[in-house]
Design a protein around this motif. Structure first.
Motif, PDB file in Angstrom:
ATOM      1  N   GLY A  24      -5.381   0.699 -10.095  1.00  0.00           N
ATOM      2  CA  GLY A  24      -5.536   0.091  -8.787  1.00  0.00           C
ATOM      3  C   GLY A  24      -5.554  -1.415  -8.818  1.00  0.00           C
ATOM      4  O   GLY A  24      -5.417  -2.058  -7.779  1.00  0.00           O
ATOM      5  N   ALA A  25      -5.728  -2.013 -10.002  1.00  0.00           N
ATOM      6  CA  ALA A  25      -5.725  -3.472 -10.097  1.00  0.00           C
ATOM      7  C   ALA A  25      -4.344  -4.024  -9.775  1.00  0.00           C
ATOM      8  O   ALA A  25      -3.317  -3.403 -10.073  1.00  0.00           O
ATOM      9  N   ILE A  26      -4.309  -5.203  -9.136  1.00  0.00           N
ATOM     10  CA  ILE A  26      -3.054  -5.875  -8.806  1.00  0.00           C
ATOM     11  C   ILE A  26      -3.093  -7.257  -9.423  1.00  0.00           C
ATOM     12  O   ILE A  26      -4.097  -7.970  -9.331  1.00  0.00           O
ATOM     13  N   GLU A  63      -6.189  -3.399  -0.700  1.00  0.00           N
ATOM     14  CA  GLU A  63      -5.921  -3.127  -2.108  1.00  0.00           C
ATOM     15  C   GLU A  63      -5.906  -1.630  -2.332  1.00  0.00           C
ATOM     16  O   GLU A  63      -6.798  -0.913  -1.876  1.00  0.00           O
ATOM     17  N   PRO A  64      -4.872  -1.099  -2.997  1.00  0.00           N
ATOM     18  CA  PRO A  64      -4.753   0.343  -3.149  1.00  0.00           C
ATOM     19  C   PRO A  64      -5.847   0.896  -4.044  1.00  0.00           C
ATOM     20  O   PRO A  64      -6.397   0.209  -4.887  1.00  0.00           O
ATOM     21  N   SER A  68      -3.143   6.088  -5.311  1.00  0.00           N
ATOM     22  CA  SER A  68      -2.412   5.825  -4.076  1.00  0.00           C
ATOM     23  C   SER A  68      -1.374   4.751  -4.281  1.00  0.00           C
ATOM     24  O   SER A  68      -1.175   3.903  -3.441  1.00  0.00           O
ATOM     25  N   SER A  69      -0.729   4.741  -5.419  1.00  0.00           N
ATOM     26  CA  SER A  69       0.205   3.671  -5.737  1.00  0.00           C
ATOM     27  C   SER A  69       1.347   3.645  -4.749  1.00  0.00           C
ATOM     28  O   SER A  69       1.888   4.679  -4.367  1.00  0.00           O
ATOM     29  N   PRO A  70       1.742   2.446  -4.288  1.00  0.00           N
ATOM     30  CA  PRO A  70       2.861   2.324  -3.374  1.00  0.00           C
ATOM     31  C   PRO A  70       4.170   2.579  -4.089  1.00  0.00           C
ATOM     32  O   PRO A  70       4.234   2.624  -5.308  1.00  0.00           O
TER      33      PRO A  70
END
Length: 430
Positions: A24-26, A63-64, A68-70
């Protein structure tokens, strides 16, 4: 990405090598945003595409969360279909016609009904289009076997050329601070195990994914890792195998979903390293019972995705559960050889025990599916080189078709002046 979106993406922190990232980190990496699909210890986003994917929704989405990755943006290719690897080149091969009942060794190439096929394993003349465990299409008609070959079902190149006729292997632990570079390992080693990939979350693994960390860089082994692996595979003719587990890192595969995640993560490591040639099931420790049916599926799936991929395992020589597992794997065409470990336990490094035990394993699997594991060290329950050489001579005399040997571990052998590589290696391959 447009100017406004680029500005919004700039709010994310810059990627840092060696930093732990949760799913989930971006991050920003070289001007673009990437989303961590799976937790990882700071893999490069553009290299480790199993763990990261491009993230474009920088402007207005929260933030996802994990899972739930886009959708990735741009550059994605359609999913290849099963069996989409190119057919062997027709009309340009001058290989001998396949003959029913003739013995073929691994690496032999034949013409069958106008197409070329390479023997992945020795066989007594099985039909190439029927016995696909023993044969596979060969497209390198203008070159030599193992020169890159046809890609697998997902477009990856085939492994470097299958298993050597005789194996001299060594384990290359990644905890060593200043190990020898892979390209500089004694040339008598033709198989090198990268030890060891471990499960995320600790044994028996939480998601099924595994990760592998490079060794220390005291001699440049980490800096030159990918280049050295490529050189070892393509120029030196060695096979590089990723060993999974070991050091009490057992794994379980109770569901197909976990098995699929494992396969995808191995492919991710494969891509990040620029390719390797096989996987070593080193998952017997910590009293972890093998999920044999799923491990068969995993092994066959990796072989399907990467033609020529090698599957091995180093079982405990006395363990009946390990014997059953290896037998079922070999019978299913999912394992190339088992390599019982004759060290690090009472009596294991005694020649009389090894000779009798190898007899049992050969009876179980056949000699070409058995590699003998030695540990050469000054420690208790290990052999000296002066004990290892006559032991190999005896088991090889009993079973001339034995597949070979391995040594635990390469950096110890280096420190002893390559006693095992130079003392036992030529006895195996000559």
């Amino acid at each position: 990405m447009d100017q406004n979106e680029s500005a919004a993406c700039a709010d994310f922190p810059e990627w840092q090598e060696g930093q732990w990232y949760d799913a989930g980190a971006i991050v920003n990496y070289e001007g673009s945003a990437y989303f961590a699909k799976y937790e990882n210890p700071g893999y490069i986003p553009t290299v480790s595409t199993y763990f990261w994917e491009p993230y474009s929704d920088c402007s207005d989405s929260p933030e996802p969360t994990e899972g739930s990755s886009p959708e990735p943006t741009g550059g994605s290719s359609p999913e290849p279909t099963e069996g989409s690897s190119p057919e062997p080149t027709e009309g340009s091969c001058s290989y001998p016609q396949w003959q029913e009942g003739q013995w073929y060794n691994a690496g032999d190439i034949v013409d069958y009904e106008g197409s070329a096929y390479i023997a992945e394993r020795e066989n007594p003349g099985y039909i190439p289009t029927v016995s696909t465990y023993f044969w596979e299409p060969y497209s390198g008609c203008s070159g030599s076997p193992g020169d890159g070959g046809s890609p697998g079902d997902d477009g990856r190149p085939r492994a470097a050329g299958g298993l050597p006729a005789k194996v001299v292997a060594g384990y290359y632990p990644n905890w060593t601070e200043a190990p020898v570079r892979i390209r500089d390992i004694n040339s008598n080693y033709n198989v090198i195990y990268l030890f060891h990939a471990k499960p995320f979350g600790g044994p028996p693994g939480t998601t099924g994914a595994v990760y592998w960390e490079a060794p220390g860089n005291g001699k440049g082994a980490a800096t030159n890792l990918n280049a050295d692996i490529e050189y070892a595979r393509t120029s030196q003719g060695r096979r590089i195998i990723l060993s999974v587990g070991g050091a009490n890192n057992g794994m379980s595969f109770p569901t197909r979903a976990k098995s699929e995640t494992f396969v995808d993560s191995v492919i991710g490591i494969y891509d990040s390293l620029g390719g390797f040639d096989g996987l070593d099931w080193n998952t017997f420790e910590a009293d972890q019972a093998p999920d044999t049916s799923e491990m068969i599926w995993i092994s066959q799936e990796l072989k399907r995705r990467i033609p020529g991929f090698i599957i091995t395992a180093p079982p405990a020589p006395w363990n009946s559960r390990d014997k059953t597992f290896c037998k079922e794997m070999v019978d299913a065409g999912a394992m190339d050889y088992a390599a019982p470990q004759y060290y690090d336990g009472p009596d294991l490094a005694e020649q009389s025990y090894i000779v009798n035990s190898v007899n049992e394993w050969v009876s179980l699997l056949g000699p070409t599916h058995v590699v003998v594991g030695f540990g050469i060290s000054d420690r208790q329950y290990y052999m000296s080189i002066d004990e290892a050489i006559p032991t190999w001579n005896q088991v090889e005399s009993n079973h001339p078709a034995l597949r070979g040997v391995f040594d635990w571990e390469i950096h110890v052998d280096e420190s002893k002046g390559w006693q095992f590589a130079n003392g036992v290696g030529p006895l195996v391959t000559d």
